[in-house]
Design an enzyme around this catalytic site. Structure first.
Site, short mmCIF file in Angstrom:
data_model
loop_
_atom_site.label_atom_id
_atom_site.label_comp_id
_atom_site.label_asym_id
_atom_site.label_seq_id
_atom_site.Cartn_x
_atom_site.Cartn_y
_atom_site.Cartn_z
N CYS A 41 0.82 -1.15 -0.05
CA CYS A 41 0.00 -0.11 0.00
C CYS A 41 0.96 1.18 -0.05
CB CYS A 41 -0.95 -0.09 1.30
SG CYS A 41 -2.13 -1.29 0.87
N HIS A 65 -3.72 7.10 2.52
CA HIS A 65 -4.10 5.93 1.79
C HIS A 65 -5.30 5.44 2.34
CE1 HIS A 65 -3.96 1.66 0.53
NE2 HIS A 65 -4.05 1.17 1.72
N ASN A 117 -10.12 -0.23 -0.68
CA ASN A 117 -8.83 0.01 -0.42
C ASN A 117 -8.20 -0.61 -1.87
OD1 ASN A 117 -5.93 -0.50 -0.03
ND2 ASN A 117 -6.42 -1.45 2.05
O1 UT7 Z 1 -3.98 -1.55 3.27
C1 UT7 Z 1 -3.45 -2.30 4.12
C2 UT7 Z 1 -3.98 -1.84 5.57
N1 UT7 Z 1 -5.14 -2.72 6.16
C3 UT7 Z 1 -5.61 -2.18 7.12
O2 UT7 Z 1 -5.31 -0.86 7.21
C4 UT7 Z 1 -6.67 -2.70 7.70
C5 UT7 Z 1 -6.70 -2.59 9.20
N2 UT7 Z 1 -7.54 -3.12 9.98
C6 UT7 Z 1 -8.92 -2.93 9.90
O3 UT7 Z 1 -9.38 -2.15 9.08
C7 UT7 Z 1 -9.75 -3.57 10.71
O4 UT7 Z 1 -9.32 -4.39 11.76
C8 UT7 Z 1 -10.90 -4.28 9.84
C9 UT7 Z 1 -11.85 -3.41 9.39
C10 UT7 Z 1 -10.28 -5.36 9.19
C11 UT7 Z 1 -11.89 -5.23 10.91
O5 UT7 Z 1 -12.35 -4.51 11.98
P1 UT7 Z 1 -12.15 -4.84 13.60
O6 UT7 Z 1 -13.02 -4.00 14.35
O7 UT7 Z 1 -10.64 -5.12 13.98
O8 UT7 Z 1 -12.79 -6.34 13.70
P2 UT7 Z 1 -12.17 -7.42 14.18
O9 UT7 Z 1 -11.30 -8.23 13.19
O10 UT7 Z 1 -11.69 -7.63 15.64
O11 UT7 Z 1 -13.66 -8.51 14.14
C12 UT7 Z 1 -14.66 -8.37 14.77
C13 UT7 Z 1 -15.55 -9.22 14.56
C14 UT7 Z 1 -15.20 -10.73 14.60
O12 UT7 Z 1 -16.21 -11.52 15.14
P3 UT7 Z 1 -16.28 -12.10 16.69
O13 UT7 Z 1 -14.84 -12.69 16.80
O14 UT7 Z 1 -16.26 -10.77 17.64
O15 UT7 Z 1 -17.59 -12.82 16.82
C15 UT7 Z 1 -15.00 -11.01 13.15
O16 UT7 Z 1 -15.25 -12.51 12.83
O17 UT7 Z 1 -16.19 -9.26 13.19
C16 UT7 Z 1 -16.16 -10.31 12.55
N3 UT7 Z 1 -15.95 -9.99 11.06
C17 UT7 Z 1 -17.05 -9.69 10.26
N4 UT7 Z 1 -18.33 -9.51 10.38
C18 UT7 Z 1 -19.02 -9.19 9.45
C19 UT7 Z 1 -14.63 -9.75 10.52
N5 UT7 Z 1 -15.18 -9.55 9.18
C20 UT7 Z 1 -16.30 -9.40 9.12
C21 UT7 Z 1 -17.33 -9.07 7.82
N6 UT7 Z 1 -18.56 -9.15 8.28
N7 UT7 Z 1 -16.66 -8.70 6.52
#
Ligand code: UT7
Length: 335
Positions: free
Chosen positions: A114, A262, A292
Site C-alpha cells: 500500500c 491511503h 482499498n
Molecule cells: O491497506 C493495508 C492495511 N490494512 C488495514 O489497514 C486494515 C486494518 N484493519 C482494519 O481495518 C480492521 O481491523 C478491520 C476492518 C479489518 C476489522 O475491524 P475490527 O473492528 O478490527 O474487527 P475484528 O477483526 O476484531 O472482528 C470483529 C468481529 C469478529 O467476530 P467475533 O470474533 O467478534 O465474533 C469477526 O469475525 O467481526 C467479525 N468480522 C466480520 N463480520 C461481518 C470480520 N470481518 C467481518 C465481515 N462481516 N466482513
C-alpha cells in the site's frame, strides 16, 4: 537552485463493474452495516472476465499523459507499483511498456504494497534529481478481486479491497522558490511484521514447488491479516511519518491545504486526522466508492482532487500511506 521533480499530469481508471456491500453479503456472512460502520466502504469495483491489471494501468497512464500534454514517446522510464501483478514475471510494467508502444526505455515494478506509490514517487524523485531521467511515468495498479477469498472465511480481508489504477507523469524542472514540485518524501519499513498482512502462496519459499493442492486446500493462496494489529500500527505510523516529512520540508500542519491518506479504512484516517487536529474537509476520501486499492489508492485520490479542482496550483498537498510489509511513507508537494 538545482533540478527538481514535479507532477505534470494525473490519471485514474477503475473497472465498470460495481460490487456493493449487499452484493458481497450474498457471497459471505456479512452485512452492509458491518462493512460501512467498521470501514466506511459502500462499494468497490471488480474486474470482469478478460479485464486485467495492464488494462487498468494503460487507461490511467493514457489519462495522465494527456493531462501532462505528453505522448508516451516523450517518456524515458516507467515505474509501476503493485502487489497484484499481471503475471509472476515479468513485471506488469513490461506489459504496460508494450501497450504504450514506447521505445526501449527502462521499466520495472516496485513492491511496497500500500506504500508502493509513494515509494515509486521517491524513486522517480531521486532519478530526476540525479539528472539520469527527465520524464517518468509512475503508476499504482491493483486487481485484488481475483485474489481474495470471497467466502465467509475470508470476509475480514475480502470486503476491504477493490480494483483500480492511478498514474502520474513526473518531470524534471528548474527549481524555483515557491514553484511546483516534490518537496520531501520519507520512507520506512518494518519487516518484522511481514507476516501480519501477507499472501504466502504461490511463493518461492515453498519447496519443491511453489503451489500445491494442499496449500490451496488450506487457503494459503489468499491474503491473511491480523486486522487489529495492522490498524494499531497504521494510526501510530501515519501521523509520525507525516510530521517527519513536513518537518524535513520546514513546514507546519497548518501550511498544508490537502491531506491525501491511503484508503485502507476510513476509521484509520479519521483517527489520524483527529490526532493531528486536521479538519475533515482537508482530508478527501474515495474509499466509500472504491475500497482499498493498495498502491493505486493515493494516485486515484490525487487525480480526483486535481480534476475536481480541490487541489489547485500553488497549494501544498501531503500524501501518507501505511500497509503490508509493514511499509509506511509520506510525501509533501507544492502543486
Ligand atoms: O491497506 C493495508 C492495511 N490494512 C488495514 O489497514 C486494515 C486494518 N484493519 C482494519 O481495518 C480492521 O481491523 C478491520 C476492518 C479489518 C476489522 O475491524 P475490527 O473492528 O478490527 O474487527 P475484528 O477483526 O476484531 O472482528 C470483529 C468481529 C469478529 O467476530 P467475533 O470474533 O467478534 O465474533 C469477526 O469475525 O467481526 C467479525 N468480522 C466480520 N463480520 C461481518 C470480520 N470481518 C467481518 C465481515 N462481516 N466482513
Amino acid at each position: 537552485m538545482g533540478l527538481h521533480a514535479k507532477i505534470t499530469g494525473t490519471g485514474m481508471h477503475v473497472p465498470e463493474r460495481v460490487v456493493t456491500n449487499d452484493d458481497l453479503a450474498r457471497l459471505m456472512d456479512t452485512t452492509d452495516e458491518w462493512i460501512l460502520q467498521r470501514t466506511g466502504i459502500r462499494e468497490r469495483r471488480h474486474v470482469t472476465e478478460g479485464e486485467t491489471p495492464v488494462d487498468l494501468a494503460q487507461a490511467a497512464s493514457e489519462r495522465a499523459l494527456e493531462a501532462a500534454g505528453r505522448a508516451a514517446g516523450d517518456l524515458d522510464g516507467i515505474v509501476l507499483a503493485t502487489l497484484s501483478p499481471e503475471a509472476d514475471f515479468p513485471g506488469t510494467s513490461f506489459f504496460l511498456h508494450d501497450r504504450l508502444g514506447v521505445a526501449e526505455i527502462p521499466c520495472f515494478d516496485l513492491r511496497a504494497q500500500c506504500s508502493g506509490f509513494l515509494y515509486a514517487l521517491a524513486v522517480a524523485n531521486g532519478f530526476i534529481r540525479s539528472g539520469a531521467f527527465r520524464r517518468l511515468l509512475v503508476v499504482g495498479c491493483e486487481v485484488h478481486s481475483t485474489g481474495i477469498d470471497l467466502t465467509t472465511e475470508g470476509r475480514d480481508v475480502a470486503v476491504l479491497f477493490g480494483d483500480g489504477a492511478g498514474a502520474v507523469v513526473v518531470e524534471a524542472d528548474e527549481e524555483k522558490p515557491d514553484g511546483p514540485g516534490i518537496l520531501e518524501v520519507r520512507l520506512h519499513a518494518q519487516g518484522r511484521y511481514a507476516r501480519k498482512l501477507w499472501l504466502e502462496a504461490p511463493g518461492s519459499g515453498f519447496w519443491p514447488v511453489r503451489i500445491t493442492h494442499e496449500l490451496i486446500d488450506e487457503r494459503r493462496h489468499f491474503p491473511r491479516m491480523d486486522g487489529r494489529f495492522v490498524f494499531k500500527h497504521a494510526v501510530t505510523r501515519m501521523p509520525e511519518v507525516l510530521l517527519e516529512t513536513l518537518d524535513a520540508a520546514s513546514l507546519k500542519l497548518e501550511d498544508v491545504d490537502l491531506f491525501l491518506f491511503h484508503q485502507a479504512n476510513l476509521r484509520i484516517n479519521e483517527y489520524v486526522a483527529q490526532q493531528l487536529e486536521i479538519p475533515a474537509e482537508r482530508c478527501p476520501s474515495n474509499i466509500e466508492r472504491y475500497g482499498n486499492c493498495s498502491a493505486a489508492s493515493i494516485p486515484m485520490l490525487l487525480d480526483e482532487a486535481v480534476r475536481s479542482r480541490r487541489l489547485r496550483p500553488g497549494q501544498l498537498v501531503s500524501m501518507t500511506s501505511f500497509g503490508s510489509g509493514f511499509s509506511w511513507a509520506s510525501a509533501v508537494l507544492r502543486w
